[in-house]
Design a protein around this motif. Structure first.
Motif, PDB file in Angstrom:
ATOM      1  N   GLU A 127       0.827  -1.198   0.000  1.00  0.00           N
ATOM      2  CA  GLU A 127       0.000   0.000   0.000  1.00  0.00           C
ATOM      3  C   GLU A 127       0.866   1.254   0.000  1.00  0.00           C
ATOM      4  N   LEU A 128       0.470   2.241  -0.775  1.00  0.00           N
ATOM      5  CA  LEU A 128       1.206   3.501  -0.837  1.00  0.00           C
ATOM      6  C   LEU A 128       0.916   4.348   0.386  1.00  0.00           C
ATOM      7  N   ALA A 146       2.175  -3.234 -11.284  1.00  0.00           N
ATOM      8  CA  ALA A 146       1.240  -2.175 -11.638  1.00  0.00           C
ATOM      9  C   ALA A 146       0.826  -1.421 -10.387  1.00  0.00           C
ATOM     10  N   VAL A 147       0.372  -0.186 -10.588  1.00  0.00           N
ATOM     11  CA  VAL A 147      -0.310   0.546  -9.532  1.00  0.00           C
ATOM     12  C   VAL A 147      -1.755   0.073  -9.524  1.00  0.00           C
ATOM     13  N   LEU A 148      -2.225  -0.362  -8.364  1.00  0.00           N
ATOM     14  CA  LEU A 148      -3.582  -0.874  -8.212  1.00  0.00           C
ATOM     15  C   LEU A 148      -4.407   0.112  -7.405  1.00  0.00           C
ATOM     16  N   ARG A 152      -5.743  10.645  -2.652  1.00  0.00           N
ATOM     17  CA  ARG A 152      -5.178   9.305  -2.816  1.00  0.00           C
ATOM     18  C   ARG A 152      -5.009   8.940  -4.289  1.00  0.00           C
ATOM     19  N   LEU A 153      -6.006   9.282  -5.087  1.00  0.00           N
ATOM     20  CA  LEU A 153      -5.916   8.969  -6.512  1.00  0.00           C
ATOM     21  C   LEU A 153      -4.790   9.753  -7.175  1.00  0.00           C
ATOM     22  N   GLU A 154      -4.645  11.013  -6.809  1.00  0.00           N
ATOM     23  CA  GLU A 154      -3.544  11.796  -7.365  1.00  0.00           C
ATOM     24  C   GLU A 154      -2.192  11.207  -6.966  1.00  0.00           C
ATOM     25  N   ALA A 155      -2.076  10.789  -5.715  1.00  0.00           N
ATOM     26  CA  ALA A 155      -0.817  10.177  -5.263  1.00  0.00           C
ATOM     27  C   ALA A 155      -0.529   8.886  -6.025  1.00  0.00           C
ATOM     28  N   ALA A 156      -1.573   8.109  -6.310  1.00  0.00           N
ATOM     29  CA  ALA A 156      -1.387   6.849  -7.032  1.00  0.00           C
ATOM     30  C   ALA A 156      -0.937   7.101  -8.467  1.00  0.00           C
ATOM     31  N   VAL A 211      -1.557   1.374 -14.734  1.00  0.00           N
ATOM     32  CA  VAL A 211      -2.546   1.577 -13.683  1.00  0.00           C
ATOM     33  C   VAL A 211      -3.728   0.639 -13.922  1.00  0.00           C
ATOM     34  N   VAL A 212      -4.110  -0.092 -12.888  1.00  0.00           N
ATOM     35  CA  VAL A 212      -5.294  -0.948 -12.933  1.00  0.00           C
ATOM     36  C   VAL A 212      -6.250  -0.474 -11.849  1.00  0.00           C
ATOM     37  N   SER A 213      -7.464  -0.086 -12.248  1.00  0.00           N
ATOM     38  CA  SER A 213      -8.471   0.393 -11.303  1.00  0.00           C
ATOM     39  C   SER A 213      -9.564  -0.652 -11.144  1.00  0.00           C
ATOM     40  N   LEU A 214      -9.828  -1.032  -9.912  1.00  0.00           N
ATOM     41  CA  LEU A 214     -10.907  -1.955  -9.573  1.00  0.00           C
ATOM     42  C   LEU A 214     -12.036  -1.095  -8.995  1.00  0.00           C
ATOM     43  N   ILE A 215     -13.019  -0.783  -9.815  1.00  0.00           N
ATOM     44  CA  ILE A 215     -13.954   0.285  -9.493  1.00  0.00           C
ATOM     45  C   ILE A 215     -15.277  -0.261  -8.984  1.00  0.00           C
TER      46      ILE A 215
END
Length: 463
Positions: free
Chosen positions: A31-32, A79-81, A100-104, A115-119
């Motif tokens: 986790e970031l 990847a960034v998740l 958080r999204l900007e940091a990712a 980038v992989v987004s699980l939405i």
């Protein structure tokens, strides 16, 4: 991936690792570090009870915000998740979510990671008002920066995905995968017109409309994302290690001898037994994944687009299947070419169409604009485009897929400014002059070589 799976369960499912407290190793999720909470009491609007709502959500989910961000491996690709926790205030986006999204996204660009987004989200957070809605601009800006950096973005759309989360992270991704039956749409279930067709807001409907690329069964999701990540990051050879090498044209699969006359060329290309695009793609690629639709409400089953692995590297492809090409087919091909260009991947096009669809519906759907856009995408591509004429080359509807200076042909193909029958009619000649007209048009592959229209005629495999 079950419906309403938690954010951490979704990450663990995708990576094949324990999401929290699991064993270290290449599959683990890290986790970031997230920005500190700077919200005033009850948020920026002093919405009475907002702090209590957040506290209850934290107690219920074990999370302190609606999104979790970190890095992990899916197959062999890091990847960034980004994973949404729907149980935390409906996975809604607030100011801290935007932080958080900007940091990712920033981390993805700094580390050159996809980038992989699980939405799973209901949209913007009402308790933060317009400041929550402004996060959509922020997320869209970060996504655009990541796109400009040449990094791929994959969205996995869970149930439900509505509002601004769909209109940014979801619909704005390069490749969009959805779980069966997932509710997807800009309008959430409580704000739609009472007579709205509920099917329109499903993953299956979005697939039919060309708004997503695939509906993937939960048991297939991990492997599907793994394959997509490997393809979009260039495969084992890598796409960013130097100048992009052009894809070689496929070998001919059909008739081996060039045609004797112009009409022979037309007849060979129209032969229903001639190998079509599917056969060429299957022979050329080790594995491939398809993109679907033009993202504007249209699909064309006669145009196949996607990415495949060839000799350890990724090649994008756009292939006509012998039918009249619809405006949606040209728009999908243009989307494919531009995505490959951003990612630094070579493009292969297979040309096979009697021409662009020219009925009234095609005109209403913007046939001219769609063809013009594909011409522009091919003309401005910085990556090399290789084209192979495998059948009929009918006028501008075929030429739109042709690479200037790097188009080849099979022996059982032809290219013509217009179909011989139509040319005969326009010239007011009797129908029995069609064969002679075909000769005059110089449509044979060897004629095209002599005229400098194509580079050469490809031989059969092993020849």
């Amino acid at each position: 991936m079950a419906e309403r799976m938690s954010a951490r369960q979704a990450i663990a499912f995708l990576t094949g690792a324990t999401a929290r407290g699991g064993p270290p190793g290449p599959a683990a999720f890290t986790e970031l570090p997230m920005p500190k909470d700077t919200l005033p009491p009850d948020g920026p609007l002093a919405w009475q009870g907002y702090d209590e709502s957040r506290a209850r959500a934290a107690m219920r989910t074990g999370e302190d915000e609606s999104v979790i961000c970190g890095t992990g491996r899916v197959g062999g690709t890091e990847a960034v998740l980004i994973s949404f926790e729907f149980g935390y205030l409906g996975g809604s986006l607030g100011e801290r979510t935007g932080d958080r999204l900007e940091a990712a996204y920033t981390h993805a660009r700094e580390r050159r990671l996809p980038v992989v987004s699980l939405i799973a989200t209901g949209g913007s957070r009402m308790q933060e008002g317009m400041l929550a809605l402004l996060q959509l601009q922020r997320v869209a800006g970060q996504s655009a920066l990541t796109r400009a950096a040449g990094l791929p973005q994959i969205a996995v759309v869970r149930d439900p995905t509505t509002g601004g989360g769909w209109a940014t992270l979801g619909a704005g991704a390069d490749v969009i995968l959805a779980l069966p039956g997932a509710q997807i749409g800009f309008a959430g279930s409580r704000v739609r017109p009472p007579d709205a067709d509920p099917y329109a807001y499903t993953a299956e409907s979005q697939l039919t409309g060309g708004h997503i690329d695939a509906v993937v069964r939960p048991e297939d999701l991990r492997d599907t994302v793994r394959r997509w990540l490997a393809l979009l990051t260039g495969g084992t050879a890598g796409a960013g290690s130097g100048p992009v090498r052009a894809a070689e044209p496929p070998a001919a699969l059909g008739h081996a001898a060039p045609p004797a006359t112009g009409w022979d060329a037309v007849s060979l290309a129209r032969d229903p037994r001639r190998p079509r695009a599917e056969a060429y793609l299957d022979a050329y690629f080790t594995t491939r994944e398809s993109v679907n639709g033009d993202r504007a409400g249209g699909t064309d089953p006669g145009t196949l687009c996607g990415f495949g692995e060839r000799d350890g590297r990724t090649v994008a492809y756009a292939a006509q299947c012998g039918t009249a090409t619809l405006p949606a087919g040209y728009r999908t091909a243009a989307r494919l070419v531009r995505l490959a260009d951003r990612l630094g991947l070579p493009v292969l096009t297979l040309i096979d169409t009697p021409g662009a669809a020219n009925d009234a519906q095609a005109e209403r759907s913007g046939a001219g604009a769609a063809i013009a856009d594909l011409f522009a995408a091919v003309a401005t591509a910085r990556v090399p485009v290789t084209s192979l004429l495998i059948g009929e080359g009918g006028s501008g509807g075929a030429l739109a897929l042709a690479a200037p200076g790097n188009t080849w042909a099979t022996p059982d193909s032809y290219f013509s400014v217009i179909a011989p029958e139509l040319a005969t009619a326009i010239l007011k000649r009797p129908p029995d002059q069609t064969r002679a007209t075909a000769d005059q048009l110089k449509v044979r592959p060897q004629d095209l070589v002599s005229l400098g229209v194509i580079r050469g005629i490809v031989p059969p495999a092993g020849a």
